[in-house]
Design an enzyme around this catalytic site. Structure first.
Site, PDB file in Angstrom:
ATOM      1  CE  LYS A  13      -2.146  -1.086   3.900  1.00 33.80           C
ATOM      2  NZ  LYS A  13      -1.592  -2.422   4.195  1.00 33.80           N
ATOM      3  NE  ARG A  88      -4.009  -1.445   9.974  1.00 33.20           N
ATOM      4  CZ  ARG A  88      -2.964  -0.875   9.394  1.00 33.20           C
ATOM      5  NH1 ARG A  88      -2.990   0.378   9.062  1.00 33.20           N
ATOM      6  NH2 ARG A  88      -1.890  -1.593   9.122  1.00 33.20           N
ATOM      7  NE  ARG A 122       7.369  -3.017   5.835  1.00 31.01           N
ATOM      8  CZ  ARG A 122       6.048  -2.848   5.895  1.00 31.01           C
ATOM      9  NH1 ARG A 122       5.390  -2.450   4.818  1.00 31.01           N
ATOM     10  NH2 ARG A 122       5.401  -3.119   6.998  1.00 31.01           N
ATOM     11  NE  ARG A 155       6.423  -0.900  10.040  1.00 30.29           N
ATOM     12  CZ  ARG A 155       5.247  -0.805   9.425  1.00 30.29           C
ATOM     13  NH1 ARG A 155       5.172  -0.223   8.225  1.00 30.29           N
ATOM     14  NH2 ARG A 155       4.164  -1.284   9.973  1.00 30.29           N
ATOM     15  NE  ARG A 166       2.101  -5.029  11.065  1.00 27.20           N
ATOM     16  CZ  ARG A 166       3.087  -4.939  10.177  1.00 27.20           C
ATOM     17  NH1 ARG A 166       4.210  -5.591  10.358  1.00 27.20           N
ATOM     18  NH2 ARG A 166       2.935  -4.195   9.117  1.00 27.20           N
TER      19      ARG A 166
END
Ligand code: AMP
Length: 209
Positions: A13, A88, A122, A155, A166
């Site tokens: 996203k 969300r 990431r 992160r 998550r």
């Protein structure tokens, strides 16, 4: 044009929004980035959300809705926006109707196997939010963002335990938004598995550009 990007963590996203806002001259509003900046500054909001975000849970609806309402009232959002990471929950979606009108919702679809691989590798720029991949798309200089020179970090919520949490939260709380917006005739689905350039091309096609 006001757009919402839906999709599981790691669907891309943020990367797509970064490209799309340049092309379409829209504001990029990422609730996750706003929370991360607040944490970095050590502001009251940051202190409130730090533990929740590290654990891969959702920040409460009221705090998040207030934040987005305020952000959307800023001047740059008037030209149109991409909301990346909000809403969300169905509650957030219902509540935002009172302060903004959304034109289209883009659902970025991706299999779980790709999600794990993307998130575990990431790296994110602390300053501009640009995403890197430790194997396929490394910063030219270790730990430094190619775009703005900011610090690139992994992160905390991209660790395995938080990723699993998550994904669970996504399935239970966020995925129902897909049907919610489909029933309203607002949903467009984009396959988020290919390269970012191909995803961008598919995205532009579904919004008629
Ligand atoms: P993201 O950068 O979109 O993956 O968001 C990182 C984290 O910020 C999420 O795992 C949540 O803890 C929090 N967060 C971001 N957006 C929301 C939202 N709309 N509602 C609740 N929590 C959020």
């Amino acid at each position: 044009m006001n757009l919402i990007f839906l999709g599981s963590p790691g669907a891309g996203k943020g990367s797509l929004a970064e490209k799309a806002v340049k092309e379409l001259n829209l504001a990029h509003i990422s609730t996750g980035s706003i929370f991360r900046s607040a944490i970095a500054e050590g502001s009251p909001l940051g202190q409130k959300v730090q533990a929740i975000i590290s654990a891969g849970k959702l920040v409460d609806d009221e705090t998040t809705i207030d934040l987005v309402r305020e952000r959307l009232s800023q001047e740059d959002a008037k030209k149109g926006y991409i909301l990346d990471g909000f809403p969300r929950t169905i509650f957030q979606a219902e509540n935002m109707k009172a302060f903004s009108r959304v034109d289209k919702v883009i659902d970025l679809e991706i299999p779980d196997s790709l999600v794990l691989e993307r998130l575990a590798n990431r790296m994110v720029c602390r300053k501009c939010g640009h995403n890197f991949h430790m194997i396929r798309n490394k910063p030219k200089q270790d730990g430094i963002c190619d775009l703005c020179g900011g610090e690139v970090f992994h992160r905390e919520d991209d660790e395995e335990t938080a990723i699993k949490q998550r994904l669970e939260v996504y399935r239970a709380r966020t995925a129902p938004l897909i049907e919610y917006y489909r029933k309203k005739g607002m949903l467009a689905v984009v396959d988020a598995s290919p390269t970012i350039d191909k995803v961008m091309e598919n995205f532009m096609a579904v919004i008629g550009r």
